[in-house]
Design a protein around this motif. Structure first.
Motif, PDB file in Angstrom:
ATOM      1  N   ALA A  74       0.825  -1.207   0.000  1.00 35.21           N
ATOM      2  CA  ALA A  74       0.000   0.000   0.000  1.00 35.21           C
ATOM      3  C   ALA A  74       0.861   1.259   0.000  1.00 35.21           C
ATOM      4  CB  ALA A  74      -0.933  -0.006   1.208  1.00 35.21           C
ATOM      5  N   LEU A  75       1.938   1.256   0.782  1.00 35.00           N
ATOM      6  CA  LEU A  75       2.844   2.408   0.789  1.00 35.00           C
ATOM      7  C   LEU A  75       3.472   2.612  -0.582  1.00 35.00           C
ATOM      8  CD1 LEU A  75       4.553   1.808   4.254  1.00 35.00           C
ATOM      9  CD2 LEU A  75       3.055   3.724   3.666  1.00 35.00           C
ATOM     10  N   LYS A  76       3.872   1.528  -1.226  1.00 37.81           N
ATOM     11  CA  LYS A  76       4.444   1.634  -2.572  1.00 37.81           C
ATOM     12  C   LYS A  76       3.411   2.181  -3.537  1.00 37.81           C
ATOM     13  CE  LYS A  76       6.753  -1.036  -6.193  1.00 37.81           C
ATOM     14  NZ  LYS A  76       7.255  -2.390  -6.588  1.00 37.81           N
ATOM     15  N   SER A  77       2.181   1.718  -3.431  1.00 38.40           N
ATOM     16  CA  SER A  77       1.114   2.197  -4.298  1.00 38.40           C
ATOM     17  C   SER A  77       0.868   3.686  -4.119  1.00 38.40           C
ATOM     18  CB  SER A  77      -0.177   1.424  -4.003  1.00 38.40           C
ATOM     19  OG  SER A  77      -1.291   1.975  -4.652  1.00 38.40           O
ATOM     20  N   SER A  78       1.028   4.168  -2.875  1.00 36.67           N
ATOM     21  CA  SER A  78       0.779   5.591  -2.598  1.00 36.67           C
ATOM     22  C   SER A  78       1.902   6.488  -3.072  1.00 36.67           C
ATOM     23  CB  SER A  78       0.567   5.796  -1.096  1.00 36.67           C
ATOM     24  OG  SER A  78       1.800   5.715  -0.376  1.00 36.67           O
ATOM     25  N   GLY A  79       3.083   5.914  -3.342  1.00 33.08           N
ATOM     26  CA  GLY A  79       4.203   6.696  -3.850  1.00 33.08           C
ATOM     27  C   GLY A  79       5.090   7.292  -2.792  1.00 33.08           C
ATOM     28  N   THR A  80       4.846   6.983  -1.524  1.00 32.00           N
ATOM     29  CA  THR A  80       5.703   7.502  -0.458  1.00 32.00           C
ATOM     30  C   THR A  80       5.784   6.493   0.679  1.00 32.00           C
ATOM     31  OG1 THR A  80       6.028   9.281   1.175  1.00 32.00           O
ATOM     32  CG2 THR A  80       3.767   8.725   0.584  1.00 32.00           C
ATOM     33  N   PRO A  81       6.941   6.375   1.335  1.00 38.71           N
ATOM     34  CA  PRO A  81       7.074   5.401   2.425  1.00 38.71           C
ATOM     35  C   PRO A  81       6.698   5.949   3.787  1.00 38.71           C
ATOM     36  CG  PRO A  81       9.206   6.359   1.942  1.00 38.71           C
ATOM     37  CD  PRO A  81       8.242   6.975   0.969  1.00 38.71           C
ATOM     38  N   ASP A  82       6.297   7.208   3.866  1.00 40.01           N
ATOM     39  CA  ASP A  82       6.117   7.856   5.165  1.00 40.01           C
ATOM     40  C   ASP A  82       4.645   8.085   5.491  1.00 40.01           C
ATOM     41  OD1 ASP A  82       8.893   8.085   5.627  1.00 40.01           O
ATOM     42  OD2 ASP A  82       8.970   9.835   4.319  1.00 40.01           O
ATOM     43  N   VAL A  83       4.272   7.794   6.739  1.00 37.92           N
ATOM     44  CA  VAL A  83       2.954   8.125   7.271  1.00 37.92           C
ATOM     45  C   VAL A  83       3.132   8.612   8.701  1.00 37.92           C
ATOM     46  CG1 VAL A  83       1.687   6.473   5.820  1.00 37.92           C
ATOM     47  CG2 VAL A  83       2.562   5.737   8.056  1.00 37.92           C
ATOM     48  N   ASP A  84       2.070   9.192   9.243  1.00 35.37           N
ATOM     49  CA  ASP A  84       2.106   9.710  10.606  1.00 35.37           C
ATOM     50  C   ASP A  84       1.494   8.759  11.620  1.00 35.37           C
ATOM     51  OD1 ASP A  84       3.144  12.300   9.741  1.00 35.37           O
ATOM     52  OD2 ASP A  84       1.139  12.606   8.899  1.00 35.37           O
ATOM     53  N   ALA A  85       0.759   7.761  11.133  1.00 31.16           N
ATOM     54  CA  ALA A  85       0.122   6.800  12.040  1.00 31.16           C
ATOM     55  C   ALA A  85      -0.130   5.498  11.298  1.00 31.16           C
ATOM     56  CB  ALA A  85      -1.185   7.352  12.591  1.00 31.16           C
ATOM     57  N   VAL A  86      -0.116   4.403  12.054  1.00 29.88           N
ATOM     58  CA  VAL A  86      -0.434   3.069  11.524  1.00 29.88           C
ATOM     59  C   VAL A  86      -1.546   2.485  12.380  1.00 29.88           C
ATOM     60  CG1 VAL A  86       0.402   0.733  11.085  1.00 29.88           C
ATOM     61  CG2 VAL A  86       1.921   2.703  10.694  1.00 29.88           C
ATOM     62  N   LEU A  87      -2.669   2.135  11.758  1.00 31.01           N
ATOM     63  CA  LEU A  87      -3.796   1.521  12.445  1.00 31.01           C
ATOM     64  C   LEU A  87      -3.958   0.104  11.916  1.00 31.01           C
ATOM     65  CD1 LEU A  87      -4.240   4.569  12.946  1.00 31.01           C
ATOM     66  CD2 LEU A  87      -6.700   4.153  12.714  1.00 31.01           C
ATOM     67  N   LEU A  88      -4.013  -0.861  12.816  1.00 31.20           N
ATOM     68  CA  LEU A  88      -4.152  -2.258  12.437  1.00 31.20           C
ATOM     69  C   LEU A  88      -5.458  -2.820  12.983  1.00 31.20           C
ATOM     70  CD1 LEU A  88      -3.102  -4.935  11.264  1.00 31.20           C
ATOM     71  CD2 LEU A  88      -1.919  -5.318  13.440  1.00 31.20           C
ATOM     72  N   VAL A 104       4.471  -3.808  13.571  1.00 32.49           N
ATOM     73  CA  VAL A 104       4.294  -3.679  12.125  1.00 32.49           C
ATOM     74  C   VAL A 104       4.911  -2.375  11.643  1.00 32.49           C
ATOM     75  CG1 VAL A 104       2.577  -3.400  10.295  1.00 32.49           C
ATOM     76  CG2 VAL A 104       2.239  -5.126  12.077  1.00 32.49           C
ATOM     77  N   ALA A 105       4.644  -1.286  12.352  1.00 30.47           N
ATOM     78  CA  ALA A 105       5.205   0.011  11.973  1.00 30.47           C
ATOM     79  C   ALA A 105       6.725  -0.035  11.967  1.00 30.47           C
ATOM     80  CB  ALA A 105       4.700   1.096  12.921  1.00 30.47           C
ATOM     81  N   ALA A 106       7.312  -0.624  13.003  1.00 29.55           N
ATOM     82  CA  ALA A 106       8.772  -0.688  13.093  1.00 29.55           C
ATOM     83  C   ALA A 106       9.353  -1.479  11.924  1.00 29.55           C
ATOM     84  CB  ALA A 106       9.187  -1.313  14.413  1.00 29.55           C
ATOM     85  N   ARG A 107       8.732  -2.581  11.563  1.00 28.86           N
ATOM     86  CA  ARG A 107       9.244  -3.398  10.459  1.00 28.86           C
ATOM     87  C   ARG A 107       9.088  -2.698   9.113  1.00 28.86           C
ATOM     88  NH1 ARG A 107       6.695  -9.243  11.128  1.00 28.86           N
ATOM     89  NH2 ARG A 107       7.750  -9.495   9.109  1.00 28.86           N
ATOM     90  N   LEU A 108       8.183  -1.740   9.043  1.00 27.43           N
ATOM     91  CA  LEU A 108       8.026  -0.947   7.824  1.00 27.43           C
ATOM     92  C   LEU A 108       8.920   0.283   7.819  1.00 27.43           C
ATOM     93  CD1 LEU A 108       4.136  -1.152   7.459  1.00 27.43           C
ATOM     94  CD2 LEU A 108       5.830  -2.191   5.929  1.00 27.43           C
ATOM     95  N   GLY A 109       9.787   0.390   8.824  1.00 23.80           N
ATOM     96  CA  GLY A 109      10.687   1.536   8.898  1.00 23.80           C
ATOM     97  C   GLY A 109      10.040   2.770   9.460  1.00 23.80           C
ATOM     98  N   LEU A 110       8.958   2.594  10.233  1.00 16.51           N
ATOM     99  CA  LEU A 110       8.197   3.728  10.749  1.00 16.51           C
ATOM    100  C   LEU A 110       8.330   3.846  12.263  1.00 16.51           C
ATOM    101  CD1 LEU A 110       5.009   3.077   8.576  1.00 16.51           C
ATOM    102  CD2 LEU A 110       6.747   4.854   8.199  1.00 16.51           C
ATOM    103  N   THR A 111       9.496   3.558  12.801  1.00 18.72           N
ATOM    104  CA  THR A 111       9.734   3.668  14.233  1.00 18.72           C
ATOM    105  C   THR A 111       9.486   5.102  14.699  1.00 18.72           C
ATOM    106  OG1 THR A 111      11.372   1.905  14.138  1.00 18.72           O
ATOM    107  CG2 THR A 111      11.436   3.362  16.064  1.00 18.72           C
ATOM    108  N   GLY A 112       8.753   5.254  15.783  1.00 20.51           N
ATOM    109  CA  GLY A 112       8.408   6.583  16.289  1.00 20.51           C
ATOM    110  C   GLY A 112       7.038   7.045  15.840  1.00 20.51           C
ATOM    111  N   THR A 113       6.461   6.354  14.853  1.00 22.90           N
ATOM    112  CA  THR A 113       5.134   6.701  14.349  1.00 22.90           C
ATOM    113  C   THR A 113       4.056   6.187  15.295  1.00 22.90           C
ATOM    114  OG1 THR A 113       5.905   6.596  12.058  1.00 22.90           O
ATOM    115  CG2 THR A 113       3.545   6.361  12.409  1.00 22.90           C
ATOM    116  N   ALA A 114       2.996   6.947  15.491  1.00 26.76           N
ATOM    117  CA  ALA A 114       1.872   6.477  16.287  1.00 26.76           C
ATOM    118  C   ALA A 114       1.324   5.198  15.674  1.00 26.76           C
ATOM    119  CB  ALA A 114       0.778   7.541  16.341  1.00 26.76           C
ATOM    120  N   ALA A 115       1.022   4.201  16.507  1.00 27.51           N
ATOM    121  CA  ALA A 115       0.534   2.919  15.994  1.00 27.51           C
ATOM    122  C   ALA A 115      -0.310   2.243  17.057  1.00 27.51           C
ATOM    123  CB  ALA A 115       1.707   2.027  15.591  1.00 27.51           C
TER     124      ALA A 115
END
Length: 343
Positions: A74-88, A104-115
């Protein structure tokens, strides 16, 4: 001197879908593989559910693994690897504690992101979409990754014909960004509801605080998913239909305006009955339940991913999403499908 009001109101900040992705385990399990053990048949299963196969995760695979796969796509489809929050949205987290979303956020390289996780069983993805839209509307986030992921096979009694043929494993995800409520891809309005007085219609009795503090050892069957099939069927049709009609009214859409109904893939007969109740031709219902089964919170995003990849969802199409699940819970929303690259 007070300035005159603007000639038109400022655009309402909305959550806009900008990427979609899915992930299935590699192992497909056909009806024939289950039928012999369950004293059933491919024809019996198809006639009652519309399912011909489903996917089961292999030993060593967890819900987070599928969530990472779908989230990355989904991140690849959106064209950017960065988000501000991850909801599962999930009913089958990796562990009771902690929540699975941060891993999940950490494994996607999003450490520090709200999740954080969202638990509403099969309605979980729609609840998570509404939560993400709220984060965006209040400027708490500009971009949110919303994932629905399940390894429902871990909850199933392999000898229970009423449930083990229905459910499967998988994950789907979307990326939402802040945008204008009038642009393609904008989500909303939403309709959400629940009826906790009927919580026992869909349940896993053992494992929570009520059972653990009861002082009574759980029965073997209490460790597995259980569902009152006939009652669930009736409530699913009623609740999804009412919710769909409510959200269409709020959006100012007529049933005939809907190009695609993408409902929770619970049972093909449920989807068809909901379409009939709302007044949407069955031909406008997208269903992939035959190929993946009921994947609970993952079912709507997986369906969106496949419908997009297959070219069924095209830019400008009006889409109605509706779901029903344990709790009882239900929810619906609408969007006009945006222009997205196809894989």
């Amino acid at each position: 001197m007070t300035a005159p009001p603007p000639s038109r109101p400022a655009p309402h900040r909305a959550a806009v879908l900008t990427g979609v992705g899915g992930c299935l385990p590699p192992t497909a399990v056909s009806n024939d593989e289950l039928a012999a053990r369950l004293d059933s048949s491919d024809a019996w299963i198809r006639s009652r559910t519309g399912i011909r196969q489903r996917y089961f995760a292999s030993p060593g695979t967890a819900t987070s693994d599928l969530a990472v796969g779908a989230g990355a796509r989904a991140l690849k489809s959106s064209g950017t690897p960065d988000v501000d929050a991850v909801l599962l949205a999930t009913t089958t987290p990796d562990r009771p504690c902690p929540a699975t979303a941060p891993a999940v956020a950490a494994r996607l390289g999003l450490t520090g992101t709200a999740a954080f996780d969202v638990s509403a069983v099969c309605t979980g993805f729609v609840y998570a979409l509404a939560t993400a839209a709220g984060l965006i509307a209040t400027c708490a986030a500009d971009r949110v990754l919303v994932i629905g992921a399940e390894t429902f096979s871990t909850l199933l009694d392999p000898d229970d014909r009423s449930t083990s043929v229905i459910f499967g494993d998988g994950a789907g995800a979307v990326v939402l960004r802040a945008g204008d409520a009038e642009e393609p891809g904008a989500l909303g309005p939403f309709d959400l509801g629940s009826d906790g007085g009927r919580e026992d219609l869909i349940t896993v009795a053992a494992g929570g605080s009520r059972q653990r503090l009861s002082g009574v050892a759980p029965k073997s069957a209490d460790r597995y998913f259980a569902m009152a099939g006939k009652d669930v069927f009736r409530h699913a049709v009623q609740r999804m239909s009412a919710s769909a009609r409510a959200v269409l009214a709020r959006a100012g859409w007529e049933p005939g305006d809907v190009d695609h109904l993408v409902g929770h893939q619970a049972n093909l007969r449920i989807t068809n009955h909901v379409a009939d109740e709302v007044g949407i031709p069955r031909a406008r219902c997208f269903s992939n339940i035959a190929d993946v089964g009921n994947t609970a919170a993952a079912s709507i995003p997986l369906a969106l991913d496949q419908a997009h990849a297959d070219g069924v969802l095209r830019a400008g199409g009006r889409v109605l999403l509706t779901a029903f699940g344990g709790g009882l819970t239900w929810g619906s929303t609408v969007l006009t499908w945006p222009e997205l690259d196809r894989p």
